[in-house]
Design a protein around this motif. Structure first.
Motif, PDB file in Angstrom:
ATOM      1  N   UNK A   1       0.852  -1.184   0.000  1.00  9.99           N
ATOM      2  CA  UNK A   1       0.000   0.000   0.000  1.00  9.99           C
ATOM      3  C   UNK A   1       0.893   1.241   0.000  1.00  9.99           C
ATOM      4  N   UNK A   2       0.328   2.369  -0.372  1.00 13.27           N
ATOM      5  CA  UNK A   2       1.101   3.603  -0.442  1.00 13.27           C
ATOM      6  C   UNK A   2       1.746   3.932   0.907  1.00 13.27           C
ATOM      7  N   UNK A   3       1.002   3.753   1.995  1.00 19.64           N
ATOM      8  CA  UNK A   3       1.545   4.092   3.310  1.00 19.64           C
ATOM      9  C   UNK A   3       2.738   3.195   3.655  1.00 19.64           C
ATOM     10  N   UNK A   4       2.641   1.913   3.395  1.00 22.61           N
ATOM     11  CA  UNK A   4       3.755   1.008   3.692  1.00 22.61           C
ATOM     12  C   UNK A   4       4.959   1.287   2.809  1.00 22.61           C
ATOM     13  N   UNK A   5       4.714   1.592   1.555  1.00 23.78           N
ATOM     14  CA  UNK A   5       5.798   1.934   0.631  1.00 23.78           C
ATOM     15  C   UNK A   5       6.510   3.195   1.106  1.00 23.78           C
ATOM     16  N   UNK A   6       5.732   4.202   1.476  1.00 31.39           N
ATOM     17  CA  UNK A   6       6.329   5.456   1.928  1.00 31.39           C
ATOM     18  C   UNK A   6       7.027   5.294   3.278  1.00 31.39           C
ATOM     19  N   UNK A   7       6.505   4.439   4.135  1.00 28.64           N
ATOM     20  CA  UNK A   7       7.186   4.166   5.407  1.00 28.64           C
ATOM     21  C   UNK A   7       8.575   3.589   5.144  1.00 28.64           C
ATOM     22  N   UNK A   8       8.695   2.697   4.179  1.00 25.70           N
ATOM     23  CA  UNK A   8      10.015   2.128   3.843  1.00 25.70           C
ATOM     24  C   UNK A   8      10.995   3.228   3.448  1.00 25.70           C
ATOM     25  N   UNK A   9      10.578   4.123   2.574  1.00 24.42           N
ATOM     26  CA  UNK A   9      11.455   5.209   2.132  1.00 24.42           C
ATOM     27  C   UNK A   9      11.782   6.170   3.273  1.00 24.42           C
TER      28      UNK A   9
END
Length: 132
Positions: free
Chosen positions: A36-44
């Protein structure tokens, strides 16, 4: 001990700068697409802040090594940093599956190099607290 803190600081700065290349090297654009967008952005975001903290640790060791060695607060900071890197050493062996590096020459070399580095960081930083 000054030499070791300067060396540690320099190596941490290099490690921090290496974080810039992690997304491309690990192909995050494709690998994280299913998240999901939130999980992807959390990684970055987390990768950025880990890199930033490693950079700041490096700068601290290079620029304030006398205070880290000679003051009670500096020695307590070294205790905290030493515990942090000792935990990172444990994660190196118990948090990652050996399947990620066993039988792969490059990954095994990196695993060994990082293990030695985490041991070195832990010993130097903890010894500042306990010996000096």
């Amino acid at each position: 001990m000054e030499f070791h803190l300067k060396l540690i600081g320099s190596l941490l700065i290099v490690l921090a700068l290496a974080h810039i290349f992690f997304p491309r090297y690990f192909n995050w654009k494709a690998e994280l697409q299913s998240l999901s967008m939130i999980n992807r952005q959390i990684m970055y975001v987390h990768a950025f802040f880990i890199g930033l903290m490693v950079l700041l640790m490096g700068i601290l060791c290079v620029s304030n090594y006398p205070d880290l060695i000679e003051t009670p607060l500096g020695r307590k900071v070294c205790l905290g940093l030493g515990l942090f890197w000792a935990c990172r050493l444990a994660i190196q062996w118990f948090g990652y599956s050996p399947k990620l590096w066993r039988g792969k020459s490059f990954e095994t070399a990196i695993h060994i190099i990082l293990t030695i580095f985490w041991i070195y960081l832990s010993i130097v930083l903890l010894s500042i607290y306990y010996v000096f």
